[in-house]
Design a protein around this motif. Structure first.
Motif, short mmCIF file in Angstrom:
data_model
loop_
_atom_site.label_atom_id
_atom_site.label_comp_id
_atom_site.label_asym_id
_atom_site.label_seq_id
_atom_site.Cartn_x
_atom_site.Cartn_y
_atom_site.Cartn_z
N ALA A 124 0.83 -1.20 0.00
CA ALA A 124 0.00 0.00 0.00
C ALA A 124 0.87 1.25 0.00
O ALA A 124 0.54 2.25 -0.67
N LEU A 125 1.96 1.22 0.74
CA LEU A 125 2.87 2.35 0.78
C LEU A 125 3.44 2.64 -0.60
O LEU A 125 3.49 3.79 -1.05
N GLU A 126 3.85 1.58 -1.30
CA GLU A 126 4.41 1.73 -2.64
C GLU A 126 3.35 2.19 -3.64
O GLU A 126 3.58 3.08 -4.46
N ASP A 127 2.19 1.56 -3.59
CA ASP A 127 1.17 1.82 -4.61
C ASP A 127 0.57 3.22 -4.53
O ASP A 127 0.15 3.78 -5.54
N LEU A 134 -0.94 2.66 7.43
CA LEU A 134 -1.20 2.12 8.76
C LEU A 134 -2.49 1.32 8.78
O LEU A 134 -3.37 1.52 7.94
N LEU A 135 -2.59 0.42 9.75
CA LEU A 135 -3.81 -0.35 9.93
C LEU A 135 -4.85 0.49 10.67
O LEU A 135 -4.52 1.38 11.45
N THR A 136 -6.10 0.16 10.41
CA THR A 136 -7.19 0.66 11.23
C THR A 136 -7.87 -0.52 11.90
O THR A 136 -7.90 -1.62 11.36
N ASP A 137 -8.41 -0.29 13.11
CA ASP A 137 -8.99 -1.38 13.88
C ASP A 137 -10.46 -1.56 13.55
O ASP A 137 -11.00 -0.97 12.60
N ASP A 142 -7.22 4.77 13.72
CA ASP A 142 -5.85 4.60 13.24
C ASP A 142 -4.99 3.88 14.26
O ASP A 142 -5.11 4.11 15.48
N GLN A 143 -4.10 3.02 13.76
CA GLN A 143 -3.15 2.32 14.61
C GLN A 143 -1.73 2.63 14.10
O GLN A 143 -1.14 1.89 13.33
N PRO A 144 -1.16 3.77 14.51
CA PRO A 144 0.13 4.20 13.98
C PRO A 144 1.29 3.31 14.39
O PRO A 144 2.39 3.45 13.83
N LEU A 145 1.06 2.40 15.35
CA LEU A 145 2.12 1.47 15.73
C LEU A 145 1.90 0.09 15.11
O LEU A 145 2.40 -0.91 15.61
N VAL A 146 1.14 0.05 14.03
CA VAL A 146 1.09 -1.12 13.15
C VAL A 146 1.10 -0.53 11.74
O VAL A 146 0.08 -0.44 11.06
N ALA A 147 2.27 -0.12 11.31
CA ALA A 147 2.35 0.71 10.11
C ALA A 147 3.69 0.58 9.42
O ALA A 147 4.68 0.14 10.02
N ALA A 148 3.71 0.94 8.15
CA ALA A 148 4.94 1.04 7.36
C ALA A 148 5.08 2.48 6.91
O ALA A 148 4.11 3.10 6.43
N ARG A 184 -4.62 4.14 4.56
CA ARG A 184 -5.12 3.28 5.63
C ARG A 184 -5.54 1.91 5.09
O ARG A 184 -6.16 1.83 4.03
N VAL A 185 -5.21 0.88 5.85
CA VAL A 185 -5.50 -0.50 5.47
C VAL A 185 -6.33 -1.12 6.60
O VAL A 185 -5.81 -1.36 7.69
#
Length: 309
Positions: A124-127, A134-137, A142-148, A184-185
């Protein structure tokens, strides 16, 4: 600027991810757990920190920001200054030891995080060309500590924050992420973190659910034994069934052990396991055919073994 990545949870990213380093923040106070050693708490028999380290095992460098402790795989250790200075200061300390253009940033309390999720974030970061993915729950948070993140973007904003505030200690993560372009993913499972004892209990129960317990157990055993081999567990289960039915119930675990030993003596890869399993399954079928389709369940009063004489 934000947008939402369309990838569905659990969808593997096409191709290999971009090279990345990982920074794992594991030095929090765990106040909602009464100050317990949260990274060391076990879910499915493995420490939470080890579960996260397994998810980022293909990182070029993995840095854990915390006091050093035994871990299932080697990592680099560092601490923020002063210790307990908060997540922004901890992230900056971890980044000092990384060199890759992309950095995965993780907390140490994610029991359901896996490599597939990290690949999705990197893709997702590349595309999207964003600064971070980052993931969302389950509630869309937002979950900034599950992210690239793109490492230069993190360093740029950390430098700006330090200059504006005279340091990074005590700053909330939103001060950092609010200045970044994010995609966001959604992933309710992988983003699940353990902040309370109820969360720990929920994670431990979910690990044992019928649909996932076998995969979780195999992953835990491989981690415990230091094995990275991926094999077709269905083949081994079929072999165990054939040995139990065609020979005797105790033959099932013994046969699968011997298959693993034979594979290790040969090439040692998944192909060697599959070939050894094929040979053993064929042998079990021949035993069953010689016995007229019945099993010789040793010690159970079943039909006797074929007469060797």
């Amino acid at each position: 600027m934000t947008d939402t990545a369309p990838a569905a949870p659990g969808t593997p990213a096409p191709g290999a991810p971009a090279p990345y380093d990982a920074v794992v923040l594991a030095g929090g106070a765990a106040r909602r757990l009464g100050g317990a050693d949260k990274p060391g708490l076990r879910v499915g028999g493995r420490a939470l920190l080890d579960r996260v380290l397994a998810a980022c095992a293909d990182a070029g460098t993995t840095v854990v920001v915390a006091a050093p402790r035994p871990t299932a795989r080697p990592v680099r250790w560092t601490r923020e200054e002063p210790p307990g200075g908060g997540p922004v200061a901890a992230l900056e300390a971890g980044l000092r030891l990384t060199t890759a253009g992309h950095t995965v940033v993780l907390s140490a309390d994610l029991p359901f995080l896996g490599q597939t999720t990290l690949r999705r974030l990197l893709t997702a970061l590349e595309d999207t060309g964003a600064d971070g993915a980052l993931l969302t729950d389950a509630d869309g948070r937002d979950q900034p500590l599950v992210a690239a993140y793109r490492t230069p973007a993190l360093r740029r904003e950390l430098t700006a924050l330090a200059a504006a505030h005279g340091g990074l200690g005590g700053l909330p993560l939103r001060r950092l992420t609010g200045a970044l372009r994010l995609t966001r993913v959604p992933d309710p499972l992988a983003s699940f973190d353990c902040d309370t004892w109820d969360d720990i209990a929920t994670a431990r129960a979910r690990i044992r659910e019928h649909g996932s317990v076998l995969d979780e157990w195999i992953s835990a055993v491989k981690d415990e034994l230091g094995i990275e081999l991926d094999v077709d567990t269905g083949v081994l289960l079929d072999l165990a069934r054939d040995a139990a039915h065609g020979v005797a119930r105790p033959a099932a675990p013994l046969t699968t052990f011997l298959v693993g030993y034979a594979a290790a003596q040969g090439k040692g890869g998944p192909e060697a396991v599959a070939e050894a399993a094929r040979k053993a399954a064929a042998l079990a079928l021949r035993w069953e055919e010689e016995n007229g389709g019945g099993s010789t369940d040793a010690g159970s009063g079943g039909p006797s073994a074929p007469d060797a004489g």
